[in-house]
Design a protein around this motif. Structure first.
Motif, PDB file in Angstrom:
ATOM      1  N   GLY A 224      79.876 -32.946  71.885  1.00 25.37           N
ATOM      2  CA  GLY A 224      78.819 -33.563  71.079  1.00 25.37           C
ATOM      3  C   GLY A 224      78.855 -33.017  69.653  1.00 25.37           C
ATOM      4  O   GLY A 224      78.717 -33.771  68.689  1.00 25.37           O
ATOM      5  N   ILE A 225      79.066 -31.708  69.534  1.00 29.56           N
ATOM      6  CA  ILE A 225      79.140 -31.101  68.191  1.00 29.56           C
ATOM      7  C   ILE A 225      80.352 -31.656  67.442  1.00 29.56           C
ATOM      8  O   ILE A 225      80.259 -32.055  66.281  1.00 29.56           O
ATOM      9  N   GLU A 226      81.491 -31.723  68.137  1.00 30.32           N
ATOM     10  CA  GLU A 226      82.711 -32.244  67.497  1.00 30.32           C
ATOM     11  C   GLU A 226      82.505 -33.697  67.064  1.00 30.32           C
ATOM     12  O   GLU A 226      82.890 -34.084  65.959  1.00 30.32           O
ATOM     13  N   ALA A 227      81.895 -34.499  67.959  1.00 29.68           N
ATOM     14  CA  ALA A 227      81.666 -35.914  67.625  1.00 29.68           C
ATOM     15  C   ALA A 227      80.720 -36.026  66.442  1.00 29.68           C
ATOM     16  O   ALA A 227      80.938 -36.830  65.524  1.00 29.68           O
TER      17      ALA A 227
ATOM     18  N   TYR B 234      72.229 -26.601  60.993  1.00 27.28           N
ATOM     19  CA  TYR B 234      73.514 -26.048  61.435  1.00 27.28           C
ATOM     20  C   TYR B 234      73.397 -24.546  61.707  1.00 27.28           C
ATOM     21  O   TYR B 234      73.914 -24.048  62.705  1.00 27.28           O
ATOM     22  N   TRP B 235      72.700 -23.859  60.813  1.00 20.67           N
ATOM     23  CA  TRP B 235      72.543 -22.403  61.004  1.00 20.67           C
ATOM     24  C   TRP B 235      71.738 -22.095  62.260  1.00 20.67           C
ATOM     25  O   TRP B 235      72.088 -21.199  63.027  1.00 20.67           O
ATOM     26  N   LEU B 236      70.666 -22.850  62.458  1.00 17.10           N
ATOM     27  CA  LEU B 236      69.816 -22.608  63.630  1.00 17.10           C
ATOM     28  C   LEU B 236      70.621 -22.820  64.919  1.00 17.10           C
ATOM     29  O   LEU B 236      70.591 -21.984  65.830  1.00 17.10           O
ATOM     30  N   ALA B 237      71.350 -23.930  64.990  1.00 18.91           N
ATOM     31  CA  ALA B 237      72.141 -24.213  66.192  1.00 18.91           C
ATOM     32  C   ALA B 237      73.255 -23.171  66.341  1.00 18.91           C
ATOM     33  O   ALA B 237      73.476 -22.629  67.434  1.00 18.91           O
TER      34      ALA B 237
ATOM     35  N   ALA C 150      82.366 -24.192  65.687  1.00 24.11           N
ATOM     36  CA  ALA C 150      82.393 -25.606  65.265  1.00 24.11           C
ATOM     37  C   ALA C 150      81.201 -25.929  64.362  1.00 24.11           C
ATOM     38  O   ALA C 150      81.291 -26.774  63.471  1.00 24.11           O
ATOM     39  N   LEU C 151      80.066 -25.235  64.591  1.00 22.80           N
ATOM     40  CA  LEU C 151      78.871 -25.520  63.784  1.00 22.80           C
ATOM     41  C   LEU C 151      78.860 -24.790  62.449  1.00 22.80           C
ATOM     42  O   LEU C 151      78.354 -25.293  61.457  1.00 22.80           O
ATOM     43  N   LEU C 152      79.417 -23.582  62.434  1.00 24.44           N
ATOM     44  CA  LEU C 152      79.234 -22.734  61.244  1.00 24.44           C
ATOM     45  C   LEU C 152      80.348 -22.829  60.212  1.00 24.44           C
ATOM     46  O   LEU C 152      80.228 -22.248  59.138  1.00 24.44           O
TER      47      LEU C 152
END
Ligand SMILES: Nc1nc2c(ncn2[C@@H]2O[C@H](COP(=O)(O)OP(=O)(O)OP(=O)(O)O)[C@@H](O)[C@H]2O)c(=O)[nH]1
Length: 399
Positions: A82-85, A151-154, A138-140
């Protein structure tokens, strides 16, 4: 504080299922945002399988280990994908499959074939660590500016769970053989479950924030751009002129404005059809984008009329650019439905040095210069500063 790991796992499961429902509802309304559905399904599967896993006893039943492993593995893999998508990348569908398989083999093999609780728990938490680090990474990396907070929170929530997994792995080496179990109530174990469930909640909230902020940004873009050409619309240009005029007053730089209008566009529409007219407007927009500097602003001002705002540019420099656009557009051959279409533009230019210092007067100066270009026969560029000297009666007639 007395924290029972099994109870904490049920709490963790309930949080996941609750957020799965919310993410599911939100994803229904944000069809164009990739990844949201995978997060909802991921949360749901993790929640349900945690609820199942909290009931495990020793020796574990095949069906509980099977459903728990497949659920957690697939759920984690879906969160990652989901993050990648969401970030516009390709999904790695092998991740949920590999995770589920390794979790199942580990939990079934190391409890029924041979009983190795320490190794089994270590491998479980190691896999948790790896997938949470992958999600955090992947998020940071390369955070989009508008979505920084979410993004930081996740990313930090995933990092916290990864760190809790490390704490649990280290703690395993300090337990005696009789106290090693998945749900032992000593050491850091209860706190791992407590803080991980809190981090899970923060992570799901961050996913919602990501979707919400993306939707808000999309709405802002829709309100600011022209759908046909993708250029700024009139509203955004008016705001930009006001902003640039304030800059111009502060640093004394000259600001120029070009108003561009396609000649005999009605005839063109009537002869070749409206879609052909649209294509001409798109090609003109593209042509202008290819010749201006990155800090110039092009807008569709309405119908077949465009504006270019040129900060730090004098009227003389703007005239040179305007004439280049005019010549390039006259030379442009557009093929449409077996027809060859060519057209021309008239351009009016005004600047803040000669003509105006307010937004509305700058716009009317450029508009009057454009009117003069049309009046003089079209396919030409006229500057407002020379306009009055040429033919003042035209202004009077127009007014
Ligand atoms: N294809 C297309 N046509 C549009 C669009 N917006 C406005 N028009 C048409 O543009 C035409 C503008 O016509 P006029 O204002 O008479 O101007 P003109 O025919 O270009 O004549 P001059 O400006 O005097 O050279 C009208 O027929 C509008 O319907 C659009 O988005 N797409």
């Amino acid at each position: 504080m007395q924290l029972d790991p099994r109870t904490m796992l049920i709490v963790w499961a309930a949080i996941n299922v609750m957020f799965a429902g919310m993410l599911g509802l939100i994803s229904q309304q944000s069809d164009n945002i990739r990844g949201a559905k995978q997060w909802a399904w991921g949360d749901l599967l993790i929640g349900l399988s945690f609820a199942i896993a909290s009931q495990v006893s020793f020796p574990p039943q095949f069906i509980i280990v099977f459903l728990g492993s497949i659920g957690v593995g697939t759920g984690m893999g879906l969160l990652y994908n989901g993050i990648e998508a969401f970030r516009g990348k390709r999904c790695s569908y092998w991740v949920p499959v590999v995770l589920s398989l390794v979790l199942f083999l580990n939990n079934y093999g190391l409890s029924t074939v041979i009983n190795e609780p320490r190794l089994r728990i270590f491998i479980n938490f190691f896999l948790f660590f790896v997938i949470h680090v992958a999600c955090a990474r992947a998020l940071l990396i390369r955070i989009e500016p508008g979505l920084r907070t979410a993004y930081w929170l996740a990313g930090l929530s995933f990092s916290l769970i990864a760190m809790l997994a490390v704490a649990r792995m280290i703690n395993l080496f300090f337990l005696t053989n009789s106290t090693v179990s998945m749900f032992n109530t000593t050491g850091v174990n209860p706190y791992v479950f407590f803080f991980a469930s809190m981090a899970q909640m923060a992570m799901s909230l961050a996913f919602m924030l990501l979707i919400n902020t993306t939707l808000a940004n999309q709405l802002k873009n829709l309100a600011a751009t022209d759908p046909l050409t993708g250029l700024m619309n009139r509203r955004s240009l008016d705001m930009e002129i006001t902003r640039q005029l304030a800059n111009e007053k502060r640093n004394g730089e000259c600001l120029s404005l070009m108003m561009i209008d396609v000649d005999y566009f009605k005839r063109l529409n009537d002869k070749f059809g409206h879609p052909a007219g649209d294509e001409v407007l798109r090609r003109l927009a593209h042509l202008m984008q290819s010749v201006v500097r990155t800090n110039d602003y092009i807008a569709r001002y309405g119908g077949e009329e465009f504006c270019i705002l040129l900060p730090g540019t004098t009227e003389t420099q703007a005239l040179v650019l305007a004439d280049r656009i005019r010549r390039l557009f006259t030379d442009l051959i557009i093929e449409w439905d077996g027809n060859i279409i060519s057209s021309s533009v008239s351009i009016g230019v005004a600047d803040t040095e000669h003509d105006a210092h307010e937004a509305h007067s700058l716009l009317s100066a450029a508009d009057l210069a454009l009117y003069m270009a049309k009046h003089q026969g079209r396919n030409r560029v006229v500057a407002f500063s020379t306009y009055g000297q040429h033919d003042v009666s035209v202004i009077a007639n127009r007014a």
